[in-house]
Write a protein that holds these residues in place. Structure first.
Motif, mmCIF file in Angstrom:
data_model
loop_
_atom_site.group_PDB
_atom_site.id
_atom_site.type_symbol
_atom_site.label_atom_id
_atom_site.label_comp_id
_atom_site.label_asym_id
_atom_site.label_seq_id
_atom_site.Cartn_x
_atom_site.Cartn_y
_atom_site.Cartn_z
ATOM 1 N N TYR A 144 -73.774 -36.011 -56.203
ATOM 2 C CA TYR A 144 -72.508 -36.341 -55.522
ATOM 3 C C TYR A 144 -71.954 -35.170 -54.702
ATOM 4 C CZ TYR A 144 -71.635 -35.379 -60.556
ATOM 5 O OH TYR A 144 -71.695 -34.913 -61.837
ATOM 6 N N GLY A 145 -72.787 -34.722 -53.765
ATOM 7 C CA GLY A 145 -72.415 -33.587 -52.925
ATOM 8 C C GLY A 145 -71.289 -33.927 -51.967
ATOM 9 N N VAL A 146 -70.303 -33.045 -51.889
ATOM 10 C CA VAL A 146 -69.128 -33.242 -51.037
ATOM 11 C C VAL A 146 -69.347 -32.530 -49.703
ATOM 12 C CG1 VAL A 146 -66.669 -32.763 -50.814
ATOM 13 C CG2 VAL A 146 -67.608 -33.429 -53.033
ATOM 14 N N GLY A 147 -69.136 -33.246 -48.593
ATOM 15 C CA GLY A 147 -69.194 -32.631 -47.268
ATOM 16 C C GLY A 147 -70.562 -32.611 -46.619
ATOM 17 N N ILE A 148 -71.545 -33.254 -47.223
ATOM 18 C CA ILE A 148 -72.897 -33.259 -46.645
ATOM 19 C C ILE A 148 -72.909 -33.945 -45.286
ATOM 20 C CG2 ILE A 148 -75.255 -34.155 -46.952
ATOM 21 C CD1 ILE A 148 -74.908 -33.660 -49.962
ATOM 22 N N GLN A 178 -70.841 -41.754 -46.910
ATOM 23 C CA GLN A 178 -72.080 -42.148 -47.582
ATOM 24 C C GLN A 178 -73.035 -42.831 -46.605
ATOM 25 O OE1 GLN A 178 -71.517 -44.305 -51.302
ATOM 26 N NE2 GLN A 178 -69.523 -43.336 -51.580
ATOM 27 N N ALA A 179 -72.488 -43.693 -45.765
ATOM 28 C CA ALA A 179 -73.325 -44.403 -44.789
ATOM 29 C C ALA A 179 -73.974 -43.426 -43.814
ATOM 30 C CB ALA A 179 -72.491 -45.439 -44.036
ATOM 31 N N GLN A 180 -73.214 -42.415 -43.399
ATOM 32 C CA GLN A 180 -73.777 -41.386 -42.515
ATOM 33 C C GLN A 180 -74.928 -40.653 -43.196
ATOM 34 O OE1 GLN A 180 -69.648 -39.622 -41.337
ATOM 35 N NE2 GLN A 180 -71.143 -38.773 -39.921
ATOM 36 N N ILE A 181 -74.689 -40.242 -44.428
ATOM 37 C CA ILE A 181 -75.690 -39.477 -45.165
ATOM 38 C C ILE A 181 -76.955 -40.293 -45.370
ATOM 39 C CG2 ILE A 181 -76.201 -38.405 -47.402
ATOM 40 C CD1 ILE A 181 -73.091 -37.812 -47.540
ATOM 41 N N ILE A 182 -76.782 -41.511 -45.861
ATOM 42 C CA ILE A 182 -77.941 -42.359 -46.140
ATOM 43 C C ILE A 182 -78.671 -42.716 -44.851
ATOM 44 C CG2 ILE A 182 -78.649 -44.622 -47.019
ATOM 45 C CD1 ILE A 182 -76.291 -44.332 -49.054
#
Length: 232
Positions: A144-148, A178-182
């Motif tokens: 659950y990384g914050v700011g990735i 989350q959508a950006q990261i994934i």
């Protein structure tokens, strides 16, 4: 019981770290990257747990440049206030350099077989991602990384395996993030992503408000399998 180790940083400073060793050596090592509460009991217990699984585990005091020896919990409003003050004062770039110094230090330890991974939580989850983009760690795990989502421009630098655990109801990593990261990482050949429906931030923090025993166990089993595959 662990021990305290002093690590020289790239800019000539000295940082302390909590180290726990397995029963047999040489063994692979894992750098445990702290949350915003410092090297507290939760982090020491994780470090001890990894040692029990056969790893040389080391948890560096990444807040040493601000205030060495931070050891607080998530159980009071005053501690949360202190934690966020530390988070806001923290220099991420320096922190990643300190992680790189820790990787190099423990890799050269006589009890390490040369393989070094990393696992980080919360702020440490972002730092674990950056460990994968900026250091020579052999495998990294981000909880659950914050700011990735603000660091996705570095995704092309990931050259070693990265495992990510994402809580779908994370109040600190909203669904658009989350959508950006994934979206940016799901097709990366070195990245594996697991999401946890219904779970909030810090699902694996024992004693925390959002701790979920079942999903914490699942994430832990996935993490250990990942380390066994890539570190031995």
């Amino acid at each position: 019981m662990g021990e305290t180790r002093s690590i020289r940083t790239s800019d000539g400073g000295t940082m302390s770290a909590y180290v726990a060793r397995p029963g047999r050596s040489p063994a692979p090592a894992v750098v445990v990257i702290q949350e915003i509460f410092g090297v507290n009991k939760v982090m020491r217990d994780i470090t001890d747990g990894l040692a029990a699984q056969g790893y040389v585990a080391v948890c560096p005091d990444l807040f040493w440049r601000i205030e060495p020896g931070i050891d607080i919990t998530d159980q009071s409003e005053a501690e949360w206030k202190k934690a966020f003050e530390l988070f806001n004062a923290f220099d991420v770039d320096k922190g990643v350099q300190d992680i790189a110094a820790t990787v190099a230090d423990i890799r050269g330890d006589s009890t390490c077989n040369g393989k070094v991974g990393a696992v980080g939580f919360c702020l440490g989850g972002q730092l674990a991602y950056l460990t994968a983009t900026r250091t020579d760690a052999d495998a990294s795990v981000s909880y659950y990384g914050v700011g990735i989502e603000n660091r996705l421009g570095e995704a092309g630098k990931i050259g070693k395996p990265l495992l990510m655990h994402i809580a779908e109801e994370d109040q600190f990593v909203p669904k658009p993030a989350q959508a950006q990261i994934i979206g940016a990482l799901k097709d990366h050949p070195q990245v594996t992503i697991h999401t946890y429906p219904g779970r909030d931030h810090a699902l694996a923090r024992v004693g925390g408000e959002h701790y979920h025993e079942g999903d914490a166990r699942t994430a832990g089993e996935r993490t250990l399998a990942f380390f066994r595959q890539h570190l031995g």
